[in-house]
Write a protein that holds these residues in place. Structure first.
Motif, short mmCIF file in Angstrom:
data_model
loop_
_atom_site.label_atom_id
_atom_site.label_comp_id
_atom_site.label_asym_id
_atom_site.label_seq_id
_atom_site.Cartn_x
_atom_site.Cartn_y
_atom_site.Cartn_z
N TYR A 8 -5.26 -49.46 92.33
CA TYR A 8 -4.59 -50.66 92.83
C TYR A 8 -3.49 -50.28 93.82
O TYR A 8 -2.92 -49.17 93.75
CB TYR A 8 -3.93 -51.44 91.69
N SER A 9 -3.16 -51.21 94.70
CA SER A 9 -1.88 -51.13 95.41
C SER A 9 -0.81 -51.66 94.46
O SER A 9 -1.11 -52.32 93.46
CB SER A 9 -1.93 -51.99 96.67
N TRP A 10 0.46 -51.36 94.75
CA TRP A 10 1.55 -51.82 93.88
C TRP A 10 1.62 -53.35 93.84
O TRP A 10 1.88 -53.95 92.81
CB TRP A 10 2.87 -51.25 94.38
N GLN A 11 1.31 -53.95 94.98
CA GLN A 11 1.40 -55.40 95.07
C GLN A 11 0.34 -56.10 94.20
O GLN A 11 0.58 -57.21 93.70
CB GLN A 11 1.26 -55.86 96.52
N LEU A 12 -0.80 -55.45 94.01
CA LEU A 12 -1.89 -56.06 93.26
C LEU A 12 -2.11 -55.43 91.88
O LEU A 12 -3.04 -55.81 91.17
CB LEU A 12 -3.20 -55.97 94.07
N GLU A 36 13.38 -44.36 87.63
CA GLU A 36 11.94 -44.60 87.42
C GLU A 36 11.34 -45.47 88.52
O GLU A 36 10.24 -45.22 89.00
CB GLU A 36 11.72 -45.26 86.05
N TRP A 37 12.04 -46.50 88.92
CA TRP A 37 11.48 -47.44 89.89
C TRP A 37 12.04 -47.14 91.27
O TRP A 37 13.25 -47.18 91.48
CB TRP A 37 11.81 -48.87 89.47
N ASP A 38 11.14 -46.80 92.21
CA ASP A 38 11.61 -46.42 93.54
C ASP A 38 10.70 -47.02 94.62
O ASP A 38 9.66 -47.62 94.34
CB ASP A 38 11.67 -44.88 93.68
N ASP A 39 11.09 -46.82 95.86
CA ASP A 39 10.35 -47.39 96.99
C ASP A 39 8.98 -46.75 97.18
O ASP A 39 8.12 -47.31 97.85
CB ASP A 39 11.17 -47.23 98.27
N THR A 40 8.78 -45.57 96.60
CA THR A 40 7.48 -44.90 96.75
C THR A 40 6.35 -45.72 96.15
O THR A 40 5.21 -45.63 96.60
CB THR A 40 7.54 -43.50 96.10
N ASP A 41 6.66 -46.51 95.14
CA ASP A 41 5.61 -47.36 94.54
C ASP A 41 4.91 -48.21 95.59
O ASP A 41 3.71 -48.48 95.50
CB ASP A 41 6.22 -48.25 93.45
N ASP A 42 5.66 -48.65 96.60
CA ASP A 42 5.08 -49.55 97.60
C ASP A 42 4.04 -48.87 98.48
O ASP A 42 3.15 -49.54 99.02
CB ASP A 42 6.19 -50.12 98.49
N ASP A 53 -13.18 -51.19 76.04
CA ASP A 53 -12.86 -52.60 75.74
C ASP A 53 -11.74 -53.14 76.63
O ASP A 53 -11.14 -54.18 76.34
CB ASP A 53 -12.47 -52.75 74.27
N ASN A 54 -11.45 -52.39 77.73
CA ASN A 54 -10.44 -52.77 78.73
C ASN A 54 -9.00 -52.62 78.25
O ASN A 54 -8.07 -53.14 78.89
CB ASN A 54 -10.66 -54.21 79.21
N THR A 55 -8.79 -51.89 77.16
CA THR A 55 -7.43 -51.60 76.72
C THR A 55 -6.78 -50.59 77.66
O THR A 55 -7.31 -49.49 77.85
CB THR A 55 -7.42 -51.03 75.29
N PRO A 56 -5.63 -50.91 78.26
CA PRO A 56 -4.94 -49.95 79.14
C PRO A 56 -4.42 -48.76 78.33
O PRO A 56 -3.85 -48.94 77.25
CB PRO A 56 -3.78 -50.77 79.72
N ALA A 57 -4.64 -47.55 78.85
CA ALA A 57 -4.24 -46.35 78.10
C ALA A 57 -3.32 -45.41 78.87
O ALA A 57 -2.53 -44.70 78.27
CB ALA A 57 -5.50 -45.59 77.67
N GLY A 58 -3.43 -45.39 80.20
CA GLY A 58 -2.62 -44.45 80.97
C GLY A 58 -2.55 -44.81 82.43
O GLY A 58 -3.37 -45.60 82.92
N VAL A 59 -1.55 -44.25 83.13
CA VAL A 59 -1.36 -44.55 84.54
C VAL A 59 -0.96 -43.28 85.30
O VAL A 59 -0.55 -42.28 84.71
CB VAL A 59 -0.26 -45.61 84.77
N ALA A 60 -1.06 -43.35 86.61
CA ALA A 60 -0.55 -42.31 87.52
C ALA A 60 -0.53 -42.90 88.92
O ALA A 60 -1.14 -43.94 89.17
CB ALA A 60 -1.42 -41.06 87.47
N ARG A 61 0.16 -42.20 89.82
CA ARG A 61 0.16 -42.66 91.21
C ARG A 61 -0.09 -41.49 92.15
O ARG A 61 0.17 -40.32 91.81
CB ARG A 61 1.47 -43.37 91.56
N LEU A 62 -0.58 -41.81 93.35
CA LEU A 62 -0.90 -40.80 94.37
C LEU A 62 -0.43 -41.34 95.70
O LEU A 62 -0.78 -42.47 96.08
CB LEU A 62 -2.41 -40.54 94.39
#
Length: 322
Positions: A8-12, A36-42, A53-62
């Protein structure tokens, strides 16, 4: 465990992406919210690992700040899903995403997670440092495309100097460059290079120059030897390694092969006591790289030393202006 990765993009991005980071970093690890929250997310791509079953388990960003370099960060797996291979699947997915986009991947690893990233093909490239009260080390992978090509194999700690016991075959310049840089980037003290000449396409590159410079400056016992047959291309055209050698003459030395004495017919590079990149001849990018082959390195070191001892200094290079 079976897991799917969504991008996903951060906006979506769904709320789960933010919730997992809030839970793991801010609440569990006590990272201040303002860190934790910075402009890089954008500007980042955000990856969400979900169970069948669509349970969220983990995240990362690139994300990328330079055209050839990708940065992996904010990787977090919820406590109840750790130790089930979800982090590995998430990291492999991002390596696959990067293979056609970036020539290098970087990340900042919490110290306890270093072995996790080493198993995926990353190696440490900094001393420990503090980030939000947690010990970290910088790590990078200089060959994401090669890692992706080996996905599904049983390699343990791929391309890790002193650890990866399986050889890597190469038959093209891109693979040769990636394996060469991966080797040099991990050398702690010694780099011995034997070739017909310091080919500009292979050795006169900014990334290679930076890796050699870092090795040369690492400590007072660093030793870089360049043994070649022909120095004329270096005299006719400026070369990054020659400029570096003239700035660090005690750490980087160059000699010319003495044609009146026995010499090898195949080029090679030795990193510390265990790493070797070996080509079948001087004109083709074909050969193998071994990251943990002390026996072969010992034999080639002896051959190199014999050629070095009777080698000649380049008087013309010495007289070139900086």
């Amino acid at each position: 465990m079976s897991v799917r990765i969504r991008k996903y993009s951060w906006q979506l991005a769904p709320e789960a992406v933010r919730n997992i980071r809030q839970s793991v970093f801010v609440e569990e690890q006590k990272v201040p919210p303002e860190l934790e929250w910075d402009d890089t997310d954008d500007i980042a791509d955000h990856f969400l690992a979900v169970l069948p079953d669509n349970t969220p388990a983990g995240v990362a960003r690139l994300f990328s700040t330079l055209e050839e370099t990708g940065h992996i960060g904010r990787m977090a797996i919820l406590p109840e899903f750790r130790g089930q291979g979800i982090g590995e699947a998430l990291l492999r997915h991002m390596i696959a995403e990067s293979a056609g986009r970036y020539q290098e991947l970087k990340l900042s690893a919490q110290q306890h997670a270093v072995a996790f990233y080493q198993r995926a093909g990353f190696h440490v490239c900094s001393d420990p440092y503090d980030d939000a009260g947690i010990p970290h080390l910088d790590m990078h992978c200089l060959a994401p495309a090669l890692l992706e090509s080996q996905a599904g194999t049983e390699r343990s700690r791929p391309m890790l100097l002193g650890e990866d016991t399986q050889s890597w075959l190469f038959d093209n310049e891109r693979s040769l460059i990636d394996l060469t840089d991966s080797m040099v980037g991990q050398a702690d003290q010694r780099l011995w290079l034997y070739d017909r000449l310091l080919d500009h396409d292979l050795y006169d590159r900014q990334r290679f120059r930076e890796l050699v410079s870092s090795l040369a400056r690492r400590h007072r016992l660093s030793e870089i030897r360049l043994l070649i047959h022909d120095d004329q291309p270096l005299i006719k055209r400026r070369h990054r390694l020659v400029e570096l050698m003239r700035r660090l003459p005690s750490r980087i030395k160059l000699r010319l092969v003495n044609a009146d004495h026995p010499h090898e017919g195949q080029p090679f590079m030795l990193a510390d006591r265990e790493g070797v990149v070996y080509r079948h001849d001087f004109t083709r990018p074909s050969g193998f790289a071994a990251f943990a082959d002390s026996r072969r390195v010992t034999l080639l070191s002896e051959q190199f030393q014999r050629m070095w001892d009777v080698g000649q200094h380049s008087l013309e290079l010495r007289e070139l202006p900086l």
